[in-house]
Design an enzyme around this catalytic site. Structure first.
Site, mmCIF file in Angstrom:
data_model
loop_
_atom_site.group_PDB
_atom_site.id
_atom_site.type_symbol
_atom_site.label_atom_id
_atom_site.label_comp_id
_atom_site.label_asym_id
_atom_site.label_seq_id
_atom_site.Cartn_x
_atom_site.Cartn_y
_atom_site.Cartn_z
ATOM 1 N N GLU A 46 -17.006 -2.648 -6.274
ATOM 2 C CA GLU A 46 -17.268 -3.104 -7.636
ATOM 3 C C GLU A 46 -18.480 -2.337 -8.201
ATOM 4 O O GLU A 46 -18.464 -1.857 -9.326
ATOM 5 C CB GLU A 46 -17.535 -4.602 -7.609
ATOM 6 C CG GLU A 46 -17.371 -5.253 -8.959
ATOM 7 C CD GLU A 46 -17.636 -6.745 -8.871
ATOM 8 O OE1 GLU A 46 -17.619 -7.289 -7.755
ATOM 9 O OE2 GLU A 46 -17.874 -7.335 -9.938
ATOM 10 N N ARG A 62 -16.335 -8.346 11.162
ATOM 11 C CA ARG A 62 -15.571 -9.546 11.528
ATOM 12 C C ARG A 62 -14.154 -9.215 11.972
ATOM 13 O O ARG A 62 -13.510 -10.000 12.663
ATOM 14 C CB ARG A 62 -15.589 -10.557 10.377
ATOM 15 C CG ARG A 62 -16.856 -11.400 10.392
ATOM 16 C CD ARG A 62 -17.105 -12.066 9.089
ATOM 17 N NE ARG A 62 -17.481 -11.082 8.096
ATOM 18 C CZ ARG A 62 -17.618 -11.323 6.808
ATOM 19 N NH1 ARG A 62 -17.396 -12.512 6.344
ATOM 20 N NH2 ARG A 62 -17.988 -10.360 5.983
HETATM 21 P P1 AMP Z 1 -12.153 -6.432 0.044
HETATM 22 O O1 AMP Z 1 -12.346 -4.969 0.301
HETATM 23 O O2 AMP Z 1 -12.546 -6.817 -1.337
HETATM 24 O O3 AMP Z 1 -10.745 -6.901 0.382
HETATM 25 O O4 AMP Z 1 -13.136 -7.227 0.991
HETATM 26 C C1 AMP Z 1 -13.803 -6.600 2.019
HETATM 27 C C2 AMP Z 1 -14.472 -7.513 2.991
HETATM 28 O O5 AMP Z 1 -15.425 -8.318 2.326
HETATM 29 C C3 AMP Z 1 -13.542 -8.446 3.723
HETATM 30 O O6 AMP Z 1 -13.254 -7.893 4.971
HETATM 31 C C4 AMP Z 1 -14.342 -9.707 3.880
HETATM 32 O O7 AMP Z 1 -14.959 -9.698 5.146
HETATM 33 C C5 AMP Z 1 -15.426 -9.625 2.854
HETATM 34 N N1 AMP Z 1 -15.250 -10.555 1.724
HETATM 35 C C6 AMP Z 1 -14.971 -10.244 0.454
HETATM 36 N N2 AMP Z 1 -14.939 -11.327 -0.330
HETATM 37 C C7 AMP Z 1 -15.183 -12.375 0.494
HETATM 38 C C8 AMP Z 1 -15.279 -13.796 0.306
HETATM 39 N N3 AMP Z 1 -15.112 -14.381 -0.908
HETATM 40 N N4 AMP Z 1 -15.540 -14.568 1.386
HETATM 41 C C9 AMP Z 1 -15.709 -13.998 2.599
HETATM 42 N N5 AMP Z 1 -15.641 -12.691 2.837
HETATM 43 C C10 AMP Z 1 -15.386 -11.877 1.800
#
Ligand code: AMP
Length: 171
Positions: free
Chosen positions: A96, A59
């Site tokens: 996680e 995305r």
């Molecule tokens: P993070 O590494 O945890 O910051 O998240 C990685 C990717 O997961 C982000 O680029 C989002 O595209 C996706 N993502 C994580 N949590 C969500 C959420 N609650 N809603 C939508 N996309 C999420």
């Protein structure tokens, strides 16, 4: 901003129980909202010398390429393993449960290049932190990590370079 926030749709328990997924497809498919979102983000950097936008699969490519077009730069892709055709550098990072790896072409940047890294949403910050490390290995400079949206309660920005994080919509 509240109008844009209101267009993002919450999907409970996706992709697994307990997660409220922020579905940005509703914002992307609405012409007025999509244009406004890109214009607001691009406006922040107009007039600056930016060498490259980096988009994170998948995305991040959407926001990244629209931003690159607006700012008159190119876009460099960070992809899942095995997708990039030329020689790559890679980085692995903890999730996680388990770990993940991202790749970039080994000739992506020159030392000193100024880049903006784009992704759709900042959650825990693990993905963006890995990409920041990858970009910095080249000696390139992070101008900012830019997101459409941020889940503030997860404190993801703590993992990222201080003062170099911008998100348009905060939840
Ligand atoms: P993070 O590494 O945890 O910051 O998240 C990685 C990717 O997961 C982000 O680029 C989002 O595209 C996706 N993502 C994580 N949590 C969500 C959420 N609650 N809603 C939508 N996309 C999420």
């Amino acid at each position: 901003m509240d109008e844009l926030k209101g267009i993002i749709r919450d999907i409970p328990d996706f992709p697994k129980q307990g997660i409220i997924f922020k579905d940005i497809t509703t914002l992307l498919s609405d012409a007025k909202s999509f244009h406004r979102m890109i214009d607001l983000l691009a406006h922040r950097y107009v007039g600056e010398k930016i060498d490259q936008i980096v988009g994170i699969e998948a995305r991040g490519f959407i926001l990244g390429s629209a931003l690159a077009y607006k700012l008159g730069t190119g876009i460099t892709l960070v992809r899942k393993p095995g997708k990039l055709p030329y020689k790559t550098r890679s980085i692995s990072y903890e999730l996680e449960y388990g770990s993940d790896t991202l790749e970039i072409h080994e000739d992506a940047f020159k030392p000193g290049d100024k880049v903006i890294v784009a992704d759709d949403l900042l959650a825990t910050g693990g993905t963006m932190a890995a990409v920041v490390d990858l970009v910095q290995e080249f000696g390139a400079e992070i101008r900012e990590c830019a997101f459409m949206a941020e889940l503030e309660f997860l404190n993801g920005r703590q993992k990222l370079p201080e003062g170099k994080v911008f998100s348009l919509l905060k939840f």
